[in-house]
Design a protein around this motif. Structure first.
Motif, PDB file in Angstrom:
ATOM      1  N   ASN A  59       0.830  -1.205   0.000  1.00 52.03           N
ATOM      2  CA  ASN A  59       0.000   0.000   0.000  1.00 52.03           C
ATOM      3  C   ASN A  59       0.871   1.265   0.000  1.00 52.03           C
ATOM      4  OD1 ASN A  59       0.968   0.230   2.608  1.00 52.03           O
ATOM      5  ND2 ASN A  59      -1.006  -0.105   3.593  1.00 52.03           N
ATOM      6  N   TYR A  60       2.195   1.081   0.039  1.00 50.06           N
ATOM      7  CA  TYR A  60       3.166   2.187  -0.026  1.00 50.06           C
ATOM      8  C   TYR A  60       2.881   3.243   1.046  1.00 50.06           C
ATOM      9  CZ  TYR A  60       4.216  -0.035  -4.436  1.00 50.06           C
ATOM     10  OH  TYR A  60       4.551  -0.942  -5.390  1.00 50.06           O
ATOM     11  N   TRP A  61       2.501   2.783   2.224  1.00 52.11           N
ATOM     12  CA  TRP A  61       2.113   3.671   3.312  1.00 52.11           C
ATOM     13  C   TRP A  61       3.259   4.601   3.697  1.00 52.11           C
ATOM     14  CZ3 TRP A  61       2.171   2.120   9.049  1.00 52.11           C
ATOM     15  CH2 TRP A  61       1.564   3.107   9.815  1.00 52.11           C
ATOM     16  N   PHE A  62       4.456   4.023   3.905  1.00 53.88           N
ATOM     17  CA  PHE A  62       5.636   4.797   4.268  1.00 53.88           C
ATOM     18  C   PHE A  62       6.749   4.543   3.273  1.00 53.88           C
ATOM     19  CE2 PHE A  62       4.376   5.067   8.888  1.00 53.88           C
ATOM     20  CZ  PHE A  62       4.447   6.442   8.956  1.00 53.88           C
ATOM     21  N   ASN A  63       7.639   5.504   3.144  1.00 57.51           N
ATOM     22  CA  ASN A  63       8.848   5.334   2.355  1.00 57.51           C
ATOM     23  C   ASN A  63      10.023   5.418   3.314  1.00 57.51           C
ATOM     24  OD1 ASN A  63       8.106   5.254  -0.616  1.00 57.51           O
ATOM     25  ND2 ASN A  63       6.832   6.897   0.189  1.00 57.51           N
ATOM     26  N   VAL A  64      10.632   4.279   3.540  1.00 56.52           N
ATOM     27  CA  VAL A  64      11.727   4.170   4.498  1.00 56.52           C
ATOM     28  C   VAL A  64      13.043   4.126   3.746  1.00 56.52           C
ATOM     29  CG1 VAL A  64      12.763   2.727   6.304  1.00 56.52           C
ATOM     30  CG2 VAL A  64      10.265   2.934   6.149  1.00 56.52           C
ATOM     31  N   VAL A  65      13.987   4.977   4.171  1.00 58.79           N
ATOM     32  CA  VAL A  65      15.339   4.926   3.621  1.00 58.79           C
ATOM     33  C   VAL A  65      16.301   4.537   4.732  1.00 58.79           C
ATOM     34  CG1 VAL A  65      15.076   6.490   1.666  1.00 58.79           C
ATOM     35  CG2 VAL A  65      15.680   7.407   3.884  1.00 58.79           C
ATOM     36  N   THR A  66      17.253   3.706   4.354  1.00 59.26           N
ATOM     37  CA  THR A  66      18.310   3.294   5.273  1.00 59.26           C
ATOM     38  C   THR A  66      19.613   3.868   4.744  1.00 59.26           C
ATOM     39  OG1 THR A  66      17.118   1.265   5.807  1.00 59.26           O
ATOM     40  CG2 THR A  66      19.466   1.321   6.331  1.00 59.26           C
ATOM     41  N   PHE A  67      20.312   4.576   5.613  1.00 56.15           N
ATOM     42  CA  PHE A  67      21.573   5.218   5.253  1.00 56.15           C
ATOM     43  C   PHE A  67      22.731   4.306   5.625  1.00 56.15           C
ATOM     44  CE2 PHE A  67      18.526   8.551   5.978  1.00 56.15           C
ATOM     45  CZ  PHE A  67      18.769   9.458   4.973  1.00 56.15           C
ATOM     46  N   LYS A  68      23.659   4.146   4.698  1.00 59.02           N
ATOM     47  CA  LYS A  68      24.880   3.405   5.009  1.00 59.02           C
ATOM     48  C   LYS A  68      25.811   4.321   5.789  1.00 59.02           C
ATOM     49  CE  LYS A  68      24.741   0.464   0.952  1.00 59.02           C
ATOM     50  NZ  LYS A  68      25.389   0.095  -0.291  1.00 59.02           N
ATOM     51  N   ASN A  69      26.528   3.760   6.716  1.00 58.46           N
ATOM     52  CA  ASN A  69      27.552   4.498   7.470  1.00 58.46           C
ATOM     53  C   ASN A  69      27.013   5.741   8.171  1.00 58.46           C
ATOM     54  OD1 ASN A  69      29.497   2.640   6.452  1.00 58.46           O
ATOM     55  ND2 ASN A  69      29.578   3.824   4.570  1.00 58.46           N
ATOM     56  N   LEU A  70      25.811   5.672   8.669  1.00 60.03           N
ATOM     57  CA  LEU A  70      25.230   6.794   9.398  1.00 60.03           C
ATOM     58  C   LEU A  70      25.541   6.616  10.881  1.00 60.03           C
ATOM     59  CD1 LEU A  70      23.340   9.315   9.040  1.00 60.03           C
ATOM     60  CD2 LEU A  70      21.482   7.816   9.748  1.00 60.03           C
ATOM     61  N   ASP A  71      26.382   7.487  11.408  1.00 65.71           N
ATOM     62  CA  ASP A  71      26.687   7.414  12.837  1.00 65.71           C
ATOM     63  C   ASP A  71      25.762   8.368  13.596  1.00 65.71           C
ATOM     64  OD1 ASP A  71      27.712   9.984  12.425  1.00 65.71           O
ATOM     65  OD2 ASP A  71      29.782   9.288  12.348  1.00 65.71           O
ATOM     66  N   ASN A  72      25.891   8.379  14.917  1.00 64.52           N
ATOM     67  CA  ASN A  72      25.003   9.207  15.748  1.00 64.52           C
ATOM     68  C   ASN A  72      25.109  10.689  15.426  1.00 64.52           C
ATOM     69  OD1 ASN A  72      23.934   7.023  17.093  1.00 64.52           O
ATOM     70  ND2 ASN A  72      25.353   7.162  18.805  1.00 64.52           N
ATOM     71  N   ILE A  73      26.313  11.153  15.167  1.00 66.19           N
ATOM     72  CA  ILE A  73      26.505  12.579  14.855  1.00 66.19           C
ATOM     73  C   ILE A  73      25.822  12.925  13.535  1.00 66.19           C
ATOM     74  CG2 ILE A  73      28.242  14.338  14.280  1.00 66.19           C
ATOM     75  CD1 ILE A  73      30.101  12.846  16.300  1.00 66.19           C
ATOM     76  N   SER A  74      26.020  12.092  12.532  1.00 63.71           N
ATOM     77  CA  SER A  74      25.388  12.336  11.230  1.00 63.71           C
ATOM     78  C   SER A  74      23.870  12.241  11.331  1.00 63.71           C
ATOM     79  CB  SER A  74      25.891  11.335  10.191  1.00 63.71           C
ATOM     80  OG  SER A  74      27.262  11.509   9.958  1.00 63.71           O
TER      81      SER A  74
END
Length: 151
Positions: A59-74
Motif C-alpha cells: 500500500n506504499y504507506w511509508f517510504n523508508v530509507v536506510t543510510f549506510k555508514n550513518l553514525d550518531n553525529i550524522s
C-alpha cells in the motif's frame, strides 16, 4: 484486566466507508510518491529505499530509507537539516525487544533490527505532497548524503 472498546460510532463508520471508496486512488498516489523516491535515489550508494518484496501487494504507506555508514553525529545532523528545511521525518519503529515494557519476555539477539533502527527514517509520504515538495525533499536528502555520508 484492562479492555478497550474499538467500535466506531455511526458518524465515524460513515467516514470510514467513504474513505474505503477512495482507497484505490490513495494507493495509486502513494505508489507515485514511492516511484519518485525510487527514481531519485536509484544511483545513490549511501542510502537504500525500502522496496516491496516480490509477489507482494504494497500500500506504499511509508517510504523508508536506510543510510549506510550513518553514525550518531550524522543522524543528529540529518534531523537538524530536515527540521531547518521543514521536512518532517521520523525514525522507524523501535524494535519491540528493546522496549522497556517488553524486556521481561523472551529475548533474541536481533542485531539487524537494531542496526536498521539506528540508520533508517521514514520520508514524507503524505497524499498532499506536490511534485515540487517531493523534489525539494529528494534534493535535500541527496545533498545531505553527499556531504555527510561516506560511501
Amino acid at each position: 484486566k484492562m479492555g478497550f472498546n474499538y467500535k466506531l460510532n455511526n458518524l465515524l463508520s460513515c467516514l470510514g466507508i467513504i474513505q474505503l471508496k477512495k482507497l484505490d486512488n490513495f494507493i495509486i498516489k502513494k505508489k507515485k510518491i514511492h516511484d519518485h523516491y525510487k527514481k531519485e535515489f536509484k544511483n545513490m550508494d549511501n542510502l537504500k529505499l525500502l522496496m516491496p518484496l516480490p509477489n507482494t501487494l504494497s500500500n506504499y504507506w511509508f517510504n523508508v530509507v536506510t543510510f549506510k555508514n550513518l553514525d550518531n553525529i550524522s543522524f543528529k545532523k540529518l534531523k537538524l537539516m530536515c527540521k531547518e528545511n521543514g521536512i518532517e521525518i521520523r525514525q522507524v519503529w523501535k524494535p519491540a525487544h528493546t522496549q522497556d515494557y517488553l524486556k521481561k519476555f523472551q529475548q533474541f539477539k536481533i542485531y539487524n533490527s537494531e542496526k536498521l533502527y539506528k540508520k533508517s527514517v521514514c520520508l514524507p509520504s503524505s497524499l498532499r505532497l506536490s511534485k515540487k515538495n517531493l523534489k525539494f525533499v529528494s534534493r535535500k536528502i541527496k545533498n545531505f548524503c553527499q556531504i555527510n555520508i561516506k560511501t
